[in-house]
Design a protein around this motif. Structure first.
Motif, PDB file in Angstrom:
ATOM      1  N   PHE A 110       0.855  -1.200   0.000  1.00 58.84           N
ATOM      2  CA  PHE A 110       0.000   0.000   0.000  1.00 58.84           C
ATOM      3  C   PHE A 110       0.887   1.245   0.000  1.00 58.84           C
ATOM      4  O   PHE A 110       1.896   1.283   0.694  1.00 58.84           O
ATOM      5  CB  PHE A 110      -0.878   0.069   1.255  1.00 58.84           C
ATOM      6  CG  PHE A 110      -2.046  -0.879   1.229  1.00 58.84           C
ATOM      7  CD1 PHE A 110      -2.893  -0.943   0.122  1.00 58.84           C
ATOM      8  CD2 PHE A 110      -2.324  -1.687   2.318  1.00 58.84           C
ATOM      9  CE1 PHE A 110      -3.977  -1.808   0.097  1.00 58.84           C
ATOM     10  CE2 PHE A 110      -3.410  -2.559   2.307  1.00 58.84           C
ATOM     11  CZ  PHE A 110      -4.236  -2.623   1.196  1.00 58.84           C
ATOM     12  N   ARG A 111       0.518   2.237  -0.782  1.00 57.27           N
ATOM     13  CA  ARG A 111       1.242   3.511  -0.757  1.00 57.27           C
ATOM     14  C   ARG A 111       0.694   4.337   0.400  1.00 57.27           C
ATOM     15  O   ARG A 111      -0.422   4.858   0.327  1.00 57.27           O
ATOM     16  CB  ARG A 111       1.021   4.284  -2.064  1.00 57.27           C
ATOM     17  CG  ARG A 111       1.556   3.589  -3.284  1.00 57.27           C
ATOM     18  CD  ARG A 111       3.068   3.731  -3.385  1.00 57.27           C
ATOM     19  NE  ARG A 111       3.579   2.896  -4.466  1.00 57.27           N
ATOM     20  CZ  ARG A 111       4.053   1.643  -4.304  1.00 57.27           C
ATOM     21  NH1 ARG A 111       4.076   1.084  -3.116  1.00 57.27           N
ATOM     22  NH2 ARG A 111       4.500   0.956  -5.323  1.00 57.27           N
ATOM     23  N   LEU A 112       1.463   4.450   1.451  1.00 58.11           N
ATOM     24  CA  LEU A 112       0.986   5.157   2.641  1.00 58.11           C
ATOM     25  C   LEU A 112       1.446   6.604   2.628  1.00 58.11           C
ATOM     26  O   LEU A 112       2.520   6.913   2.106  1.00 58.11           O
ATOM     27  CB  LEU A 112       1.513   4.459   3.897  1.00 58.11           C
ATOM     28  CG  LEU A 112       1.142   2.982   4.061  1.00 58.11           C
ATOM     29  CD1 LEU A 112       1.743   2.429   5.347  1.00 58.11           C
ATOM     30  CD2 LEU A 112      -0.362   2.787   4.072  1.00 58.11           C
ATOM     31  N   PRO A 113       0.654   7.504   3.223  1.00 60.07           N
ATOM     32  CA  PRO A 113       1.107   8.890   3.349  1.00 60.07           C
ATOM     33  C   PRO A 113       2.291   8.978   4.320  1.00 60.07           C
ATOM     34  O   PRO A 113       2.493   8.095   5.151  1.00 60.07           O
ATOM     35  CB  PRO A 113      -0.105   9.623   3.926  1.00 60.07           C
ATOM     36  CG  PRO A 113      -0.923   8.566   4.577  1.00 60.07           C
ATOM     37  CD  PRO A 113      -0.665   7.287   3.841  1.00 60.07           C
ATOM     38  N   SER A 114       3.045  10.068   4.200  1.00 61.54           N
ATOM     39  CA  SER A 114       4.248  10.234   5.028  1.00 61.54           C
ATOM     40  C   SER A 114       3.964  10.096   6.516  1.00 61.54           C
ATOM     41  O   SER A 114       4.760   9.510   7.252  1.00 61.54           O
ATOM     42  CB  SER A 114       4.865  11.613   4.787  1.00 61.54           C
ATOM     43  OG  SER A 114       5.542  11.623   3.581  1.00 61.54           O
ATOM     44  N   TYR A 115       2.815  10.640   6.967  1.00 62.35           N
ATOM     45  CA  TYR A 115       2.575  10.591   8.420  1.00 62.35           C
ATOM     46  C   TYR A 115       2.369   9.160   8.909  1.00 62.35           C
ATOM     47  O   TYR A 115       2.727   8.820  10.024  1.00 62.35           O
ATOM     48  CB  TYR A 115       1.415  11.512   8.855  1.00 62.35           C
ATOM     49  CG  TYR A 115       0.087  11.248   8.187  1.00 62.35           C
ATOM     50  CD1 TYR A 115      -0.328  12.009   7.100  1.00 62.35           C
ATOM     51  CD2 TYR A 115      -0.772  10.244   8.660  1.00 62.35           C
ATOM     52  CE1 TYR A 115      -1.547  11.775   6.478  1.00 62.35           C
ATOM     53  CE2 TYR A 115      -1.996  10.012   8.058  1.00 62.35           C
ATOM     54  CZ  TYR A 115      -2.378  10.776   6.957  1.00 62.35           C
ATOM     55  OH  TYR A 115      -3.578  10.539   6.345  1.00 62.35           O
ATOM     56  N   SER A 116       1.842   8.286   8.042  1.00 66.28           N
ATOM     57  CA  SER A 116       1.679   6.880   8.448  1.00 66.28           C
ATOM     58  C   SER A 116       3.027   6.178   8.519  1.00 66.28           C
ATOM     59  O   SER A 116       3.269   5.363   9.415  1.00 66.28           O
ATOM     60  CB  SER A 116       0.788   6.120   7.464  1.00 66.28           C
ATOM     61  OG  SER A 116      -0.473   6.718   7.371  1.00 66.28           O
ATOM     62  N   ILE A 117       3.907   6.514   7.577  1.00 61.29           N
ATOM     63  CA  ILE A 117       5.240   5.908   7.592  1.00 61.29           C
ATOM     64  C   ILE A 117       5.999   6.376   8.837  1.00 61.29           C
ATOM     65  O   ILE A 117       6.632   5.576   9.536  1.00 61.29           O
ATOM     66  CB  ILE A 117       6.020   6.262   6.310  1.00 61.29           C
ATOM     67  CG1 ILE A 117       5.273   5.745   5.070  1.00 61.29           C
ATOM     68  CG2 ILE A 117       7.438   5.688   6.355  1.00 61.29           C
ATOM     69  CD1 ILE A 117       5.838   6.239   3.745  1.00 61.29           C
ATOM     70  N   ALA A 118       5.896   7.674   9.127  1.00 65.55           N
ATOM     71  CA  ALA A 118       6.578   8.209  10.315  1.00 65.55           C
ATOM     72  C   ALA A 118       6.042   7.534  11.579  1.00 65.55           C
ATOM     73  O   ALA A 118       6.811   7.159  12.474  1.00 65.55           O
ATOM     74  CB  ALA A 118       6.396   9.727  10.391  1.00 65.55           C
ATOM     75  N   GLU A 119       4.737   7.357  11.620  1.00 61.96           N
ATOM     76  CA  GLU A 119       4.155   6.725  12.808  1.00 61.96           C
ATOM     77  C   GLU A 119       4.648   5.283  12.951  1.00 61.96           C
ATOM     78  O   GLU A 119       4.955   4.804  14.047  1.00 61.96           O
ATOM     79  CB  GLU A 119       2.631   6.774  12.722  1.00 61.96           C
ATOM     80  CG  GLU A 119       1.963   6.494  14.043  1.00 61.96           C
ATOM     81  CD  GLU A 119       0.473   6.759  13.972  1.00 61.96           C
ATOM     82  OE1 GLU A 119       0.057   7.833  13.460  1.00 61.96           O
ATOM     83  OE2 GLU A 119      -0.288   5.875  14.421  1.00 61.96           O
ATOM     84  N   TYR A 120       4.709   4.606  11.819  1.00 60.00           N
ATOM     85  CA  TYR A 120       5.212   3.214  11.808  1.00 60.00           C
ATOM     86  C   TYR A 120       6.647   3.167  12.336  1.00 60.00           C
ATOM     87  O   TYR A 120       6.966   2.413  13.268  1.00 60.00           O
ATOM     88  CB  TYR A 120       5.118   2.703  10.367  1.00 60.00           C
ATOM     89  CG  TYR A 120       5.838   1.415  10.054  1.00 60.00           C
ATOM     90  CD1 TYR A 120       5.345   0.180  10.493  1.00 60.00           C
ATOM     91  CD2 TYR A 120       7.001   1.413   9.291  1.00 60.00           C
ATOM     92  CE1 TYR A 120       5.998  -1.004  10.184  1.00 60.00           C
ATOM     93  CE2 TYR A 120       7.656   0.238   8.964  1.00 60.00           C
ATOM     94  CZ  TYR A 120       7.152  -0.972   9.423  1.00 60.00           C
ATOM     95  OH  TYR A 120       7.799  -2.124   9.100  1.00 60.00           O
ATOM     96  N   TRP A 121       7.513   3.984  11.770  1.00 54.99           N
ATOM     97  CA  TRP A 121       8.925   3.996  12.213  1.00 54.99           C
ATOM     98  C   TRP A 121       9.045   4.406  13.676  1.00 54.99           C
ATOM     99  O   TRP A 121       9.810   3.805  14.442  1.00 54.99           O
ATOM    100  CB  TRP A 121       9.747   4.940  11.329  1.00 54.99           C
ATOM    101  CG  TRP A 121      10.172   4.333  10.009  1.00 54.99           C
ATOM    102  CD1 TRP A 121      10.317   3.006   9.723  1.00 54.99           C
ATOM    103  CD2 TRP A 121      10.535   5.046   8.811  1.00 54.99           C
ATOM    104  NE1 TRP A 121      10.741   2.850   8.418  1.00 54.99           N
ATOM    105  CE2 TRP A 121      10.893   4.073   7.838  1.00 54.99           C
ATOM    106  CE3 TRP A 121      10.595   6.399   8.473  1.00 54.99           C
ATOM    107  CZ2 TRP A 121      11.304   4.422   6.547  1.00 54.99           C
ATOM    108  CZ3 TRP A 121      11.015   6.737   7.184  1.00 54.99           C
ATOM    109  CH2 TRP A 121      11.359   5.762   6.236  1.00 54.99           C
ATOM    110  N   ASN A 122       8.304   5.430  14.081  1.00 54.08           N
ATOM    111  CA  ASN A 122       8.428   5.895  15.472  1.00 54.08           C
ATOM    112  C   ASN A 122       7.901   4.868  16.461  1.00 54.08           C
ATOM    113  O   ASN A 122       8.421   4.750  17.576  1.00 54.08           O
ATOM    114  CB  ASN A 122       7.717   7.236  15.646  1.00 54.08           C
ATOM    115  CG  ASN A 122       8.551   8.391  15.093  1.00 54.08           C
ATOM    116  OD1 ASN A 122       9.785   8.388  15.203  1.00 54.08           O
ATOM    117  ND2 ASN A 122       7.889   9.368  14.479  1.00 54.08           N
TER     118      ASN A 122
END
Ligand code: NAY
Length: 298
Positions: A110-122
């Motif tokens: 899935f192409r996720l928005p940046s804020y979802s990726i940041a949340e995942y990494w954090n």
């Protein structure tokens, strides 16, 4: 930055002949890297076939690596699993073993928005609160590239100390260094342009083909430190011909590298996991030729 300089081979998954993870072969591969004189290992990344391993497989591999390498090599554990829950479990596990850093790609498919990726990494990083975190940027495979916006968001997390950059523009390395500041660590990803990445500011490299020829990457790195660019370039060009050979079979490149390890060092670490293709009879001839070329180059 000091801590993460040099040559960190991307570690290969080691299997028994029946295709299950092999603890003994994993340990033997770690000993090979210690003897080769590399500075660290990047465990369970792309070259480690992470997306074809279970959470249990990955724990078993990291445990075997740490049993041999602790105190001798810098260990970066790639913990991304494409879902947050499993990644968090691996991050906690990696911290409990005392790795030097954890790393993660963005979630794929899935192409996720940046804020979802940041949340995942954090979220992953918060699960290992005493461990440094390294962003793994590999847009050609993950389908997302590390934008300035996402980079700046991640920089707010004090555990984020670096990027392993596998994108092809070497200028990305310049940018991540500029945005990250003096102490920010950037690793060169594409082995074909190791000297390019180092020249643009990478403090070292993490690479999937280092294992086939660690001597050559160590040599290049040493020459660069002494500003002996012409000699480093010669080795880089030879390395690139070797990489072309490694990629020229019908079977997967990592299967080819594992065969080369067997031919060059007598190391048996199994083949690759399906859906990656094993070598064909014709590939074995390419492996022999490649091993010979490497031996003649070192
Ligand atoms: C990892 O995570 O295992 C790596 O660091 C592998 C990085 C590799 N990139 C890809 C796309 O596999 O080392 C490179 C690559 O094998 C090399 O440049 C040969 O193409």
């Amino acid at each position: 930055v000091e801590k993460f300089q040099g040559i960190l081979p991307a570690f290969y998954a080691c299997y028994e002949d029946n295709g299950e993870v092999s603890v003994e072969r994993t340990k033997a591969l770690v000993r090979y890297f210690i003897e080769a004189g590399v500075q660290g290992l990047y465990v369970n990344g792309s070259s480690g076939e992470c997306i074809y391993l279970s959470v249990e497989d990955r724990k078993q591999i990291l445990e075997a690596v740490m049993a041999e390498a602790k105190g001798k090599l810098r260990i970066i554990a790639h913990v991304a699993c494409n879902n947050t829950k499993d990644s968090v479990e691996l991050a906690k596990h990696a911290e409990s073993l005392g790795v030097d850093a954890i790393a993660a790609i963005p979630p794929i498919y899935f192409r996720l928005p940046s804020y979802s990726i940041a949340e995942y990494w954090n979220t992953i990083s918060a699960a290992a609160p005493n461990t440094d975190f390294i962003i793994y940027n590999i847009p050609q495979l993950a389908g997302v590239s590390l934008s300035k916006e996402l980079f700046m968001e991640m920089k707010k997390n004090p555990r984020v100390i670096g990027v392993k950059n596998s994108s092809m523009p070497v200028q990305d390395i310049q940018n991540y260094k500029a945005w990250g500041g003096e102490d920010f660590v950037v690793f060169n990803g594409p082995d074909e342009q190791f000297i390019g990445g180092r020249t643009m500011g990478a403090c070292g490299g993490i690479g999937g083909t280092y294992g086939a020829m660690p001597e050559l990457f160590l040599k290049m790195n040493a020459l660069l430190k002494e500003n002996r660019m012409e000699e480093a370039r010669k080795i880089q060009f030879a390395v690139n011909e070797i990489i072309t050979l490694l990629c020229s079979g019908h079977g997967n490149m990592y299967a080819m590298i594992k065969e080369v390890l067997k031919l060059r060092k007598g190391l048996v670490v199994g083949s690759v996991r399906s859906p990656l293709s094993p070598l064909t009879e014709a590939d074995l001839e390419i492996a022999k030729k490649t091993a010979k070329v490497i031996d003649e180059t070192v």
